[in-house]
Design an enzyme around this catalytic site. Structure first.
Site, PDB file in Angstrom:
ATOM      1  N   GLU A  35       0.828  -1.213   0.000  1.00 24.99           N
ATOM      2  CA  GLU A  35       0.000   0.000   0.000  1.00 24.99           C
ATOM      3  C   GLU A  35       0.861   1.262   0.000  1.00 24.99           C
ATOM      4  OE1 GLU A  35      -3.024   0.298  -0.695  1.00 24.99           O
ATOM      5  OE2 GLU A  35      -3.496  -1.830  -0.672  1.00 24.99           O
ATOM      6  N   TYR A 117      -6.133   6.843   3.850  1.00 23.13           N
ATOM      7  CA  TYR A 117      -6.293   5.793   2.840  1.00 23.13           C
ATOM      8  C   TYR A 117      -5.487   4.539   3.205  1.00 23.13           C
ATOM      9  CZ  TYR A 117      -5.292   2.814  -0.957  1.00 23.13           C
ATOM     10  OH  TYR A 117      -5.114   1.670  -1.667  1.00 23.13           O
ATOM     11  N   ASP A 135      -9.127   6.097  -2.285  1.00 20.87           N
ATOM     12  CA  ASP A 135      -7.989   6.707  -2.976  1.00 20.87           C
ATOM     13  C   ASP A 135      -8.522   7.414  -4.225  1.00 20.87           C
ATOM     14  OD1 ASP A 135      -8.637   4.676  -4.712  1.00 20.87           O
ATOM     15  OD2 ASP A 135      -6.589   3.926  -4.944  1.00 20.87           O
TER      16      ASP A 135
END
Ligand code: SF4
Length: 326
Positions: A35, A117, A135
């Site tokens: 991520e 996020y 996102d």
């Protein structure tokens, strides 16, 4: 509509999702790494960095014990180096405290470099917490699905939360399905509405380019001078400071009027040879760099230092890049 939309998207996701090395991964450290990489790097470009990083730092403990320079070296070329510095700090902080990553959005948010996020993505994928990860892809998909030109962050988050709470799927799978749709079909340019699994529910499909309205991005232009001090053993490099390239290494550089004179004075030189221009863009800055070269006795092989792409370009122009000195 909602349950039909959910099953259409999830069925498509299960059959058509891209094969990516972090797909199906539930190990929190690996999910976190993927991520963080995906914050500013496309999936295809992130794959080799993901493998390289895990090979070198297979666990949070291994990352915590590493030198920052070693971490930056593995990240070299991936850009947005603040991510690597923060990930390193995060590992040190977590290992020094309880030793394992927090399992909730709230706990993850308190760590360096973890925004809403990334916290939601990690909490939902690795720990199954039912939180929507929003996102840019998700914002775009929802704006088109609901024909919003100027969605507010609150509107997007609330809608994403409502959609997530209406699914029986694993929260991480639902979040990834929406993101995957945005990354592969509902793309910024030329979305593939003809093959879109949720076209039947989409209010914006007649003119998807309208949703959401484009944000105006301001880019500042900067004029700089770089000085490549070159000798038989390599080039003179120094450690960069500042938020963008701090911790990486590069050639001496100055900005603005009198930049060349300041550089020459700093190294006691009278003149330097102009090699040419290098142009480089960061998200908010456009750099125009005049590159000069002068002979120098002390130098080192740039292969041994973490360098940004910007410095690789400058060194390549001087015929002194890592590839020239292998
Ligand atoms: S129909 Fe087109 S605009 Fe609507 S979600 Fe699908 S790809 Fe995006």
């Amino acid at each position: 509509m909602s349950s039909d939309l959910h099953s259409a998207l999830l069925t498509w996701y299960r059959c058509h999702k891209r094969e990516l090395p972090w797909r199906g991964e539930r190990d929190p450290y690996k999910v976190l790494l993927s991520e963080v990489l995906l914050q500013q790097t496309r999936a295809g470009q992130a794959i080799p960095y993901y493998h390289r990083f895990l090979q070198r730092f297979p666990t949070l403990e291994a990352l915590a014990q590493a030198e920052q320079e070693a971490v930056l070296q593995v990240w070299q070329g991936c850009g947005y180096y603040t991510r690597a510095r923060n990930l390193h700090r995060l590992a040190q902080q977590v290992v020094a405290a309880e030793g394992t990553l927090p399992t909730t959005v709230q706990g993850l948010r308190a760590l360096p470099g973890i925004g809403p996020y990334t916290a939601a993505a990690v909490a939902s994928i690795a720990f199954g917490e039912p939180v929507a990860a929003v996102d840019g892809n998700v914002r775009r998909v929802l704006s088109r699905l609901f024909a919003w030109e100027h969605p507010t962050p609150k509107q997007v988050q609330e809608t994403a939360d409502a959609l997530l709470s209406a699914t029986n799927a694993h929260p991480g799978d639902w979040n990834q399905a929406l993101m995957e749709l945005g990354a592969t079909i509902c793309t910024p340019q030329n979305p593939g509405c003809g093959g879109c699994p949720v076209a039947a529910f989409c209010r914006g499909k007649a003119s998807p380019g309208r949703y959401p309205a484009a944000k105006v991005r301001k880019q500042k232009s900067l004029e700089l001078v770089a000085l490549v001090l070159q000798g038989p053993a390599g080039v003179y490099l120094e450690r960069r400071q500042g938020p963008v390239l701090g911790g990486l290494w590069g050639v001496p550089m100055e900005e603005g009027p009198g930049a060349l004179e300041r550089l020459l004075a700093r190294f006691g030189l009278d003149s330097a040879e102009l090699l040419g221009p290098v142009h480089h863009e960061f998200t908010h800055r456009k750099l125009h760099i005049r590159v000069y070269r002068a002979p120098w006795m002390a130098g080192e092989n740039p292969l041994h230092r973490p360098l940004s792409r910007l410095d690789q370009k400058i060194l390549a122009l001087a015929g002194a890049g890592p590839a020239h000195l292998v």
